[in-house]
Design an enzyme around this catalytic site. Structure first.
Site, PDB file in Angstrom:
ATOM      1  N   ILE A 162       0.831  -1.203   0.000  1.00 32.83           N
ATOM      2  CA  ILE A 162       0.000   0.000   0.000  1.00 32.83           C
ATOM      3  C   ILE A 162       0.867   1.255   0.000  1.00 32.83           C
ATOM      4  O   ILE A 162       1.531   1.571   0.991  1.00 32.83           O
ATOM      5  CB  ILE A 162      -0.958   0.019   1.202  1.00 32.83           C
ATOM      6  CG1 ILE A 162      -1.753  -1.295   1.259  1.00 32.83           C
ATOM      7  CG2 ILE A 162      -1.884   1.222   1.108  1.00 32.83           C
ATOM      8  CD1 ILE A 162      -2.515  -1.628  -0.010  1.00 32.83           C
ATOM      9  N   GLU A 249      -5.265   5.280 -13.832  1.00 32.55           N
ATOM     10  CA  GLU A 249      -4.114   4.834 -13.053  1.00 32.55           C
ATOM     11  C   GLU A 249      -3.033   4.278 -13.970  1.00 32.55           C
ATOM     12  O   GLU A 249      -1.842   4.572 -13.809  1.00 32.55           O
ATOM     13  CB  GLU A 249      -4.544   3.765 -12.048  1.00 32.55           C
ATOM     14  CG  GLU A 249      -3.369   3.152 -11.290  1.00 32.55           C
ATOM     15  CD  GLU A 249      -3.789   2.065 -10.315  1.00 32.55           C
ATOM     16  OE1 GLU A 249      -2.894   1.369  -9.788  1.00 32.55           O
ATOM     17  OE2 GLU A 249      -5.001   1.898 -10.078  1.00 32.55           O
TER      18      GLU A 249
END
Length: 384
Positions: A162, A249
């Site tokens: 993350i 993205e």
């Protein structure tokens, strides 16, 4: 150099001003601290606030929510300038180009006004928790669960890889809210992490590259989040929402990859002109010149592909296959060019203090995250 002569067709005077602002900001606030950021495995928390003060965060989010009111072109200018200074640690692409746009696209009016202004100022840092230890690129296998209990979701599960895991204040979680198979039971839920019981930041991940990027494991143990933090007007929309936003993205990854390839060429060219071997500089050798010529061609081709995709994306014409193609092709080029350019440096290319070494190591993950390049090729093939 041919790269110097190339001007993106979407570039305007306003974007040129942004390019100069970004270059000045990075030269002052980022470049002098790159080694320290790498040692601490994250940029300073205050760096986000400085970027917000400079107007570089959420620049493509509407002004009514604190953003810059720009487009993906503005985000691209910032990403390009960051790559040109050899930095891959500041995860603004995640914060501004990805997380903020999930909230802007799918959030309620109250949610947008609650989170986006703070993200634009740098008071809040955004992250998105998709990947799990057993899922990788297969988001339909997400196991993190969110069970309704009154006005809360009780969330349990774990996430890994993350970006912005340490600093994140606003975390979008991909969680399973239903028992439907595949992606039908997934939802996106926003957690405000400050003093949140059950939210745990796991170990800082030791990576082979991108050492200054804040990357951690996260876990949720009976973590309670208000049901009002669901993105969208009902549960089960998560997979559709992901599919709508993933092309952006993937395109911002391609933008950075093309610019990183250009940075590698510039570094290797300057070194070849200065470094002497066997009584002359490296640029006098035909092999060096041919290698650099090939790298210029690859970098310019990547830049041209990215320019085309940016124009199509801003016009609303870039589909998932097009973004996937740009992602796999440009990141492949990035890695190939970085490898060839590192070779020109000889043994010094293997030294971590040389920017080409950091670019080479950091490039490798570009072919993995955002969907592996193998998955990208499959998506392109399905469109044929």
């Amino acid at each position: 150099m041919l790269l110097d002569d190339h001007r993106s067709p979407w570039m305007t005077e306003e974007l040129e001003d942004l390019r100069k602002l970004t270059r000045t900001f990075l030269a002052k606030e980022l470049v002098p601290h790159q080694e320290r950021f790498a040692e601490q495995h994250m940029v300073d928390r205050d760096f986000w606030r400085k970027a917000g003060d400079a107007g570089l965060l959420c620049i493509s989010i509407p002004q009514e929510y604190g953003g810059g009111g720009g487009t993906f072109e503005h985000e691209s200018v910032i990403a390009i300038e960051q790559a040109l200074v050899g930095d891959d640690g500041w995860a603004n692409g995640v914060h501004s180009t990805i997380v903020a746009h999930y909230i802007n696209a799918f959030g309620s009016e109250e949610q947008k006004r609650r989170w986006l202004p703070g993200m634009a100022s740098g008071e809040l840092v955004g992250a998105i928790a998709m990947t799990e230890p057993t899922t990788g690129s297969d988001l339909q296998r997400v196991r993190t669960r969110a069970v309704r209990d009154g006005d809360d979701y009780v969330i349990s599960g774990s996430k890994t890889f993350i970006s912005n895991g340490t600093h994140c204040d606003v975390l979008i979680i991909v969680a399973r809210t239903g028992d439907e198979a595949g992606g039908k039971g997934l939802s996106l839920i926003v957690a405000e992490t400050a003093d949140l019981s059950g939210f745990e930041r796991g170990r800082v991940l030791q990576k082979i590259g991108q050492h200054s990027q804040d990357t951690r494991e996260l876990s949720f143990v009976d973590m309670r989040v208000p049901t009002a933090n669901l993105l969208g007007d009902r549960e089960g929309l998560g997979f559709v929402q992901l599919m709508q936003q993933l092309p952006q993205e993937r395109l911002i990854i391609a933008v950075g990859a093309a610019a990183s390839a250009e940075a590698s060429v510039r570094l290797a060219t300057a070194y070849a002109k200065d470094r002497e071997a066997f009584g002359d500089n490296l640029m006098s050798f035909q092999n060096t010149r041919f290698v650099l010529a090939e790298c210029v061609g690859d970098a310019l081709a990547a830049r041209t592909l990215v320019d085309s995709c940016i124009t199509r994306h801003v016009a609303g014409e870039l589909d998932a296959a097009g973004a996937s193609l740009a992602k796999f092709w440009c990141t492949d080029v990035q890695n190939k060019v970085a490898d060839k350019c590192l070779q020109i440096f000889g043994g010094y290319g293997f030294m971590a203090e040389y920017p080409i070494a950091r670019i080479f190591a950091g490039a490798r993950v570009q072919k993995i995250y955002g969907g592996t390049n193998e998955i990208m090729k499959e998506l392109v093939a399905r469109s044929l």
